[in-house]
Write an enzyme that holds these catalytic residues in place. Sequence first.
Site, PDB file in Angstrom:
ATOM      1  N   GLY A 216       0.799  -1.220   0.000  1.00 48.58           N
ATOM      2  CA  GLY A 216       0.000   0.000   0.000  1.00 48.58           C
ATOM      3  C   GLY A 216       0.830   1.267   0.000  1.00 48.58           C
ATOM      4  O   GLY A 216       1.934   1.303  -0.559  1.00 48.58           O
ATOM      5  N   ASP A 237       1.810  -6.591 -15.437  1.00 46.89           N
ATOM      6  CA  ASP A 237       2.939  -5.699 -15.727  1.00 46.89           C
ATOM      7  C   ASP A 237       2.843  -4.494 -14.783  1.00 46.89           C
ATOM      8  O   ASP A 237       1.906  -3.704 -14.883  1.00 46.89           O
ATOM      9  CB  ASP A 237       2.867  -5.248 -17.193  1.00 46.89           C
ATOM     10  CG  ASP A 237       4.052  -4.389 -17.605  1.00 46.89           C
ATOM     11  OD1 ASP A 237       4.867  -4.011 -16.732  1.00 46.89           O
ATOM     12  OD2 ASP A 237       4.161  -4.078 -18.814  1.00 46.89           O
ATOM     13  N   ASP A 243       3.666   5.640 -11.481  1.00 50.79           N
ATOM     14  CA  ASP A 243       3.335   6.869 -12.220  1.00 50.79           C
ATOM     15  C   ASP A 243       1.824   7.111 -12.209  1.00 50.79           C
ATOM     16  O   ASP A 243       1.363   8.254 -12.089  1.00 50.79           O
ATOM     17  CB  ASP A 243       3.817   6.753 -13.671  1.00 50.79           C
ATOM     18  CG  ASP A 243       5.328   6.564 -13.754  1.00 50.79           C
ATOM     19  OD1 ASP A 243       6.035   7.070 -12.868  1.00 50.79           O
ATOM     20  OD2 ASP A 243       5.780   5.904 -14.707  1.00 50.79           O
ATOM     21  N   GLY A 278       2.226  -2.667 -20.591  1.00 49.24           N
ATOM     22  CA  GLY A 278       2.666  -1.371 -21.085  1.00 49.24           C
ATOM     23  C   GLY A 278       2.704  -0.310 -20.005  1.00 49.24           C
ATOM     24  O   GLY A 278       2.369  -0.562 -18.844  1.00 49.24           O
TER      25      GLY A 278
HETATM   26  O1  RIB Z   1       7.944   4.269 -14.422  1.00 47.52           O
HETATM   27  C1  RIB Z   1       7.981   3.515 -15.610  1.00 47.52           C
HETATM   28  C2  RIB Z   1       8.815   4.201 -16.646  1.00 47.52           C
HETATM   29  O2  RIB Z   1      10.153   4.252 -16.188  1.00 47.52           O
HETATM   30  C3  RIB Z   1       8.887   3.510 -17.984  1.00 47.52           C
HETATM   31  O3  RIB Z   1       7.869   3.909 -18.862  1.00 47.52           O
HETATM   32  C4  RIB Z   1      10.298   3.823 -18.461  1.00 47.52           C
HETATM   33  O4  RIB Z   1      10.342   4.597 -19.612  1.00 47.52           O
HETATM   34  C5  RIB Z   1      10.989   4.518 -17.293  1.00 47.52           C
HETATM   35  O5  RIB Z   1      11.013   5.876 -17.439  1.00 47.52           O
END
Ligand code: RIB
Length: 294
Positions: A216, A237, A243, A278
């Site tokens: 978490g 994945d 992000d 991806g």
């Molecule tokens: O956080 C994932 C990213 O880390 C990928 O897309 C790769 O390009 C790196 O920057």
Amino acid sequence: MKVLVFGSLNIDHVYQVPHFLRPGETMDSTAYSRNAGGKGLNQAIALARAGQDTAFAGAIGPDGLFLRDTLMEAGVDTRHVQVLAAATGHAIIQVEATGGNAILLFGGTNRMITREMAQSVLSTFAAGDCVLLQNEISCGKEILQSAKEKGLRVALNPSPASPDLHAWPLELADWLILNEVEGEDLTGASQPQAMLDELNRRFPHTAIVLTLGENGAFYRDGHQQLHQPAIPVKAVDTTAAGDTFTGYFLASVLAGKDPAFALRIAAHAAAVAVTRPGAGASIPTATEVAQKIL
Ligand code: RIB
């Protein structure tokens, strides 16, 4: 109010592997794909899909024009994406059966951002806007400093960890969103609670978000500490999970939601992302995330 992501754009070369390569080993991969990625690009897509008005500043070469198109298709303002006469940044990503990854970066045009480019871009934003930074481009430290001098709010995802981050004025960040590896690198602590305590001691005016994968995420500021459990899913994945979390968390707090809600929506968004292959392409829309929360 606009969020400017000043960050990286990478061509991700993704290899499905039985296990991560060992030193000296040569191994066949079982699948290959070439995708849009880069922590900057992924986080900008997450912000835009979360409903935040988002602009992007960064650099690509002629081989990376599809990355700009990907951002535009996600609704991101790309007028500050420069096309330079050099190779676009790329990442070599191994993904194993559990969904875990290992990433090797080549900076390319991401490392050609200059102070002049940074000043020119920042001059078009105003106090009250927000800048989201990672650690995959050149001049990150200068962008953090200049953005604060202009009265912008700054969210910093200090990823990937690197020695030069220790010289950044991290106390200027309004939000520091980091994982366990980055937390250990910055604090020297190995336990999440010790990392949170040390980060809060050093940066008392910064809200800390510490993501821990399947354990978490924690939120910590001067008033409270919160924990959000991970949402259990079968990962295919994990690339761009952090992000996705970062973009959704920031969009949510900037929309006035409290940190507990922002953690919850970010955890659900990241959980959806790990069920898809991806990077940028795996990030869900706000509608998809809302359906999970209901
Ligand atoms: O956080 C994932 C990213 O880390 C990928 O897309 C790769 O390009 C790196 O920057």
